[in-house]
Structure formats: C-alpha cells, structure tokens
Scaffold this active site. Structure first.
Site, PDB file in Angstrom:
ATOM      1  N   HIS A 194       1.217  -0.969  -0.105  1.00 24.10           N
ATOM      2  CA  HIS A 194       0.039  -0.087  -0.462  1.00 24.10           C
ATOM      3  C   HIS A 194       0.643   1.499  -0.159  1.00 24.10           C
ATOM      4  CE1 HIS A 194      -2.145  -2.734   2.725  1.00 24.10           C
ATOM      5  NE2 HIS A 194      -3.390  -2.162   1.754  1.00 24.10           N
TER       6      HIS A 194
ATOM      7  N   GLU B  29     -10.944  -6.505  -5.261  1.00 18.61           N
ATOM      8  CA  GLU B  29     -10.464  -6.783  -3.743  1.00 18.61           C
ATOM      9  C   GLU B  29     -12.125  -7.452  -3.119  1.00 18.61           C
ATOM     10  OE1 GLU B  29      -6.923  -8.074  -1.754  1.00 18.61           O
ATOM     11  OE2 GLU B  29      -7.970  -8.445   0.027  1.00 18.61           O
TER      12      GLU B  29
ATOM     13  N   GLU C 190      -9.393 -13.574  -1.645  1.00 19.13           N
ATOM     14  CA  GLU C 190      -8.655 -13.839  -0.677  1.00 19.13           C
ATOM     15  C   GLU C 190      -9.420 -14.860   0.255  1.00 19.13           C
ATOM     16  OE1 GLU C 190      -6.771 -10.586   1.874  1.00 19.13           O
ATOM     17  OE2 GLU C 190      -7.271 -11.824   3.493  1.00 19.13           O
TER      18      GLU C 190
ATOM     19  N   HIS D 258     -11.312 -13.594   3.506  1.00 17.14           N
ATOM     20  CA  HIS D 258     -12.037 -13.201   2.823  1.00 17.14           C
ATOM     21  C   HIS D 258     -13.530 -13.747   2.919  1.00 17.14           C
ATOM     22  CE1 HIS D 258      -9.931  -8.964   2.182  1.00 17.14           C
ATOM     23  NE2 HIS D 258      -9.176  -9.442   3.504  1.00 17.14           N
TER      24      HIS D 258
ATOM     25  N   ASP E  20      -4.747 -13.586  -2.758  1.00 15.82           N
ATOM     26  CA  ASP E  20      -4.196 -13.292  -1.413  1.00 15.82           C
ATOM     27  C   ASP E  20      -4.300 -14.668  -1.087  1.00 15.82           C
ATOM     28  OD1 ASP E  20      -3.627 -10.608  -1.855  1.00 15.82           O
ATOM     29  OD2 ASP E  20      -4.455  -9.566  -0.467  1.00 15.82           O
TER      30      ASP E  20
ATOM     31  N   ASP F 258     -11.091 -11.420  10.948  1.00 19.78           N
ATOM     32  CA  ASP F 258     -10.045 -11.890  10.281  1.00 19.78           C
ATOM     33  C   ASP F 258      -8.849 -12.058  10.075  1.00 19.78           C
ATOM     34  OD1 ASP F 258      -8.911 -11.475   7.412  1.00 19.78           O
ATOM     35  OD2 ASP F 258      -9.019  -9.339   6.737  1.00 19.78           O
TER      36      ASP F 258
ATOM     37  N   ASP G 299      -5.637 -13.714   9.218  1.00 22.00           N
ATOM     38  CA  ASP G 299      -4.248 -13.568   8.350  1.00 22.00           C
ATOM     39  C   ASP G 299      -3.388 -14.571   8.469  1.00 22.00           C
ATOM     40  OD1 ASP G 299      -5.903 -11.675   7.003  1.00 22.00           O
ATOM     41  OD2 ASP G 299      -4.936 -10.276   7.228  1.00 22.00           O
TER      42      ASP G 299
ATOM     43  N   ASP H  90      -1.228 -12.665   2.173  1.00 21.42           N
ATOM     44  CA  ASP H  90      -1.703 -11.718   2.693  1.00 21.42           C
ATOM     45  C   ASP H  90      -1.504 -12.229   4.371  1.00 21.42           C
ATOM     46  OD1 ASP H  90      -2.928  -9.230   3.825  1.00 21.42           O
ATOM     47  OD2 ASP H  90      -4.440  -8.919   2.449  1.00 21.42           O
TER      48      ASP H  90
HETATM   49  C1  XUL Z   1      -8.032  -6.717   3.157  1.00 20.92           C
HETATM   50  C2  XUL Z   1      -6.862  -6.569   2.792  1.00 20.92           C
HETATM   51  C3  XUL Z   1      -5.693  -5.360   2.729  1.00 20.92           C
HETATM   52  C4  XUL Z   1      -6.216  -5.996   1.003  1.00 20.92           C
HETATM   53  C5  XUL Z   1      -5.183  -4.790   0.601  1.00 20.92           C
HETATM   54  O1  XUL Z   1      -9.169  -7.564   4.682  1.00 20.92           O
HETATM   55  O2  XUL Z   1      -6.712  -7.896   2.416  1.00 20.92           O
HETATM   56  O3  XUL Z   1      -4.929  -5.748   2.505  1.00 20.92           O
HETATM   57  O4  XUL Z   1      -5.648  -7.163   1.033  1.00 20.92           O
HETATM   58  O5  XUL Z   1      -5.574  -2.997   0.571  1.00 20.92           O
HETATM   59 CO    CO Z   2      -5.985  -9.290   0.614  1.00 21.32          CO
END
Ligand code: XUL
Ligand code: CO
Length: 482
Positions: free
Chosen positions: A148, A278, A314, A317, A342, A353, A355, A385
């Site tokens: 980002h 996304e 993702e 998600h 992702d 989330d 991750d 991610d």
């Molecule tokens: C948020 C997410 C972000 C996007 C990029 O949950 O996954 O990191 O991948 O903004």
């Molecule tokens: Co993401």
C-alpha cells in the site's frame, strides 16, 4: 488484512518520545517499535551488514528435510502439468504484514521488535525498511512484492509532502528491485486515516472523494513506475454501518464512477496491468459493498465495468462471507474474473480476519484445482496477505511462515496434478451429468428445448430414475491424493 494500530498517544509512548519521534507518530501513525523508542530517531537509512544474518538463501531440500529454513515441497524449477512451480505461483511478499505488522491487537501493544526499526515513521526509516524487504525477498527466492502507498512511505503535512515522501521511497525501491523483482500489485490505503472514516469512493463527503481519487491516481502512477503487474482496489471502508443514514444507491453509483475514472487513468498513463477488486464481506464496516465474488461480479456487470476488472480472491475473506475459498475461486473463474489470490486462511473458531499462513493441505489442494483449471493466474499470482501470530517474535519466524505457506501450496499443486492425472474424480463428475450427453441434453444446453418438448418427454418416460451423487466416493478419491 486486519489493522490494529496502537492507540495513539498512550501516555507511556509520549513520555519517552523525542520531538522527532512525536512528529513521525503524528504525521504517519503509530510507531512500529515502542520497545526501541529510547533509540535515536534515525535520519539515515544506513544499516551495517545484513538484516537477516545467519539466514541463508532458502533452498529446496525435499520432503525428508528437517531444516526449518528449507523448502520441502516448493521446488521453483520443477515442472508440474507443463509449467514450472514458480510460474504457477508467482509468490509475493506483502510489505504491510511482513514489514509493518507490529503484533499489536485491540488489547495489547506491539510485540515485534525487529532490530532494524528505530521507532520512527521517518522517510529514512522507510528506506531502511525497504532494504530489509529486498534482502528478505532475495533470501526467500521470490520475484514479487505487494504494497500500500502508506505502508512504504509516511504521510506528510500536506498531500504534496506525502507524495514527495512516496516518490523518494519509490525511487529507492526501484533501485533495489533491480531487473528481476517487481510489484505483483500496488494499492492505495484508504482506510487508516480518519478522513476516510465514511469511506473513500463512497464517502458522503465530496472533498474526501476527491482526496481518495488523488491518492489512487498517485498509487497507480507509482505502481506503474515500479513495473507492477496489477493494481488492487480493496474497499477498506467502502460500505456502511447503518442503512438508516446511508444512501446506498448513491454510494454504489459513486463507487462505479470512481472505478470508471481509474480505468480511464490507467489507459491514459499506459498501465497495461490488470485492475483487481478484492471482495470482503465486512470488517472494518458492518457491510462492505464488495461482499463476495458474486456480488462484485454483479456490480461490475451492472455498471458496464465487467471487462475492465478481475478479482483478487482472499481465502480468509471467503470464509468471512460464509463460503469456502474454493467456492469463491470457482465463482470468479466461471465469470472469467479470477485474477489473483491473497493466500491466507482464517481460524474456524475465530470470527474475524486472522490472516494466517495457509497450512491446510486439503484446502491448498482445492485452491490449486481452481488455479489449474484457470490455466494459472498470470499476470496475477499468490500474495501472502498473511501475518505472524502476535506471539511469534523471532526474525526467523518471518521466513518459516513464508516457507510453510509456499510448501503447503506446492503440495496442493502436486496433489491437484495427481487428481487430474488419475482422472477418476473427473470421470465421476462426467458420469453424474451423462444423461445430458444425449440429443435432448444437447437441445437443452443450446437453449433449443422448450417446455412443450420437455413435457412430451416427461410423459413418455414416466418417473425418472435418480442415481447416487457418490459424494463419499468423491471424498475418498480426493483424500487419497493428499
Ligand atoms: C484487507 C486486505 C487488504 C488488501 C489490500 O482485509 O486483505 O490487505 O489485500 O488493501
Ligand atoms: Co488481502
């Protein structure tokens, strides 16, 4: 990704901060390493020696290796189903988790104490961190990274100053990238700063819409400049908290206009990469507009944008939306929208989330079945991610996590290849629909069978025989490939 920044201005931080550190915090958000706040605010990006001393270039040693710093399954040059593993995956390191993740959560302060951090959010620190990023990428042996805008460079007092900070760090990143490494994608962070509390493209405030557009314009430019392959839109706050105070129709129209402007700008600057959306159902808003792949596909179709975008799916998600990752990948693929993954996973006992790095071989195998059916993801790839758990605090944990994620997906690819080469699962599915491989089936599938014709057949045949779906057999075949 989940962002849990340290609450600003906790007393202890302010008491021990120098003026420069305070400036860094106010302009650019929380410090990354409060444990190091006593150290001098570096005005220099200098760092003597390696960032990861003692960590070698990670090599493939095969499944019997016990070395945590070696690949057991990911063998970059090995050809599977006609393509090298590295080309199936195009693995990418996510700068925000690996280099800006602090381990902070809503209840606790940061836990990561990376030695190269000086506790500031200065441009010099951003450059030093960038050097750590490229040493990490080189040692891990991948070719891609994702960022980002605000991960890599701090905010300034004005948009001009912020853009100048970004330019300085991007110029440095371009040098460090060399000719081999490039961004898999870049994106704009439109969710951390309080100005984006109502969203960016869907903010109720016109000034914020314009600011968000300016930020995306700049992020697209730097992604293009760095040779990025894709550009991502994740609507971090593009959604609502309550419909009582929200004009949903107007916000969705605004989002479409915003994306149209992005398409026009992409063409104007000659960016050939794919624009990716996304999907995520909620978090941070109660309801995000890009809920899941199907919702996003419908949005793109409604606004005539379907040919201009693909999706970045993702896995965590997907599960937040009540789907499996496999479901989201197949929905994207069947709509010709599968552009990037992702790569992460959630925790079935936790509702948010998380991750996490993917370690479930069955899930990885299902993911890779979709990727193989899609013919790969290029120009997209697999972006990690994913972040370390708060309690994992050694520098080597960053490597172990990525190696484990890469090995899991490599096993998934090998298993998917086994399933395809064996053919019995495909045969089971083929047989299940075999009644449509007939003259009448062909008429139905080409839209030539009307209700009168179907009624005639139903009357003629009487009660149809309905065969077993053989789900347990399908599961048995799948399991035997793992
Ligand atoms: C948020 C997410 C972000 C996007 C990029 O949950 O996954 O990191 O991948 O903004
Ligand atoms: Co993401």
């Amino acid at each position: 990704m989940t962002y849990f920044p340290l609450p600003r201005g906790t007393i202890s931080i302010f008491r021990t901060s120098t003026a420069k550190q305070l400036k860094g915090m106010i302009n650019g958000g929380p410090p990354t390493c409060p444990a190091n706040l006593e150290s001098d605010c570096g005005d220099s990006d200098e760092w003597k020696g390696e960032f990861f001393p003692g960590i070698p270039k990670i090599k493939y040693e095969g499944p019997s290796s016990k070395n945590p710093l070696a690949f057991k399954w990911y063998n970059a040059e090995e050809v599977i189903l006609g393509k090298k593993m590295k080309d199936w995956f195009r693995f990418s390191v996510a700068f925000w988790h690996t280099f800006r993740g602090t381990g902070a959560d809503p209840f606790g302060a940061p836990t990561k104490n990376w030695p190269w951090e000086d506790g500031t959010n200065s441009v010099a620190m951003a450059k030093r961190r960038m050097r750590a990023n490229f040493e990490f990428i080189d040692k891990l042996g991948v070719d891609w990274w994702c960022f980002h805008d605000r991960d890599i460079a701090p905010d300034g007092q004005t948009l001009e100053e912020t853009n100048a900070n970004l330019d300085e760090v991007v110029e440095f990143a371009k040098e460090l990238q060399g000719s081999k490494i490039r961004p898999l994608w870049g994106t704009a962070q439109l969710f951390l700063h309080p100005r984006y509390m109502h969203g960016g493209a869907t903010s109720s405030e016109l000034g914020v819409y314009a600011y968000a557009a300016a930020q995306v314009k700049k992020a697209m430019e730097v992604t293009h400049y760095l040779g990025g392959e894709n550009y991502v839109f994740w609507g971090g706050r593009e959604g609502y908290q309550s419909l009582l105070n929200t004009d949903m129709g107007r916000e969705l129209d605004h989002m479409a206009r915003f994306l149209e402007a992005a398409v026009a700008y992409k063409k104007k600057i000659g960016f050939k990469g794919t624009l990716l959306i996304e999907p995520k159902p909620q978090e941070p808003t109660k309801h995000q507009y890009d809920w899941d792949a199907a919702t996003t596909a419908n949005f793109l179709r409604k606004y005539g944008l379907i040919g201009e975008f693909k999706l970045n799916i993702e896995c965590n998600h997907a599960t937040l939306a009540g789907h499996s990752c496999h479901h989201e990948l197949e929905t994207a693929r069947l709509n010709d929208l599968l552009g990037n993954i992702d790569a992460n996973t959630g925790d079935p006992q936790i509702g948010w989330d998380t991750d996490q790095f993917l370690t479930d071989i069955a899930e990885a195998t299902m993911v890779m079945q979709s990727v193989v059916k899609n013919g790969g993801l290029a120009p997209g790839g697999f972006n990690f991610d994913a972040k370390l758990r708060r309690e994992s605090t050694d520098v080597e944990d960053l490597f172990i996590a990525h190696i484990s994620g890469m090995d899991t997906l490599a096993r998934g690819l090998c298993n998917a290849a086994k399933i395809i080469e064996d053919g019995s699962l495909a045969e089971l599915v083929r047989k299940r629909y075999a009644s449509f491989d007939t003259e009448l089936g062909a008429l139905i599938e080409t839209g030539k069978a009307d209700f009168e014709l179907l009624e005639k057949k139903a009357l003629q045949w009487g009660e149809p025989k309905v065969p077993s779906a053989k789900q347990e057999l399908a599961e048995m075949i799948f399991q035997s490939a793992l």
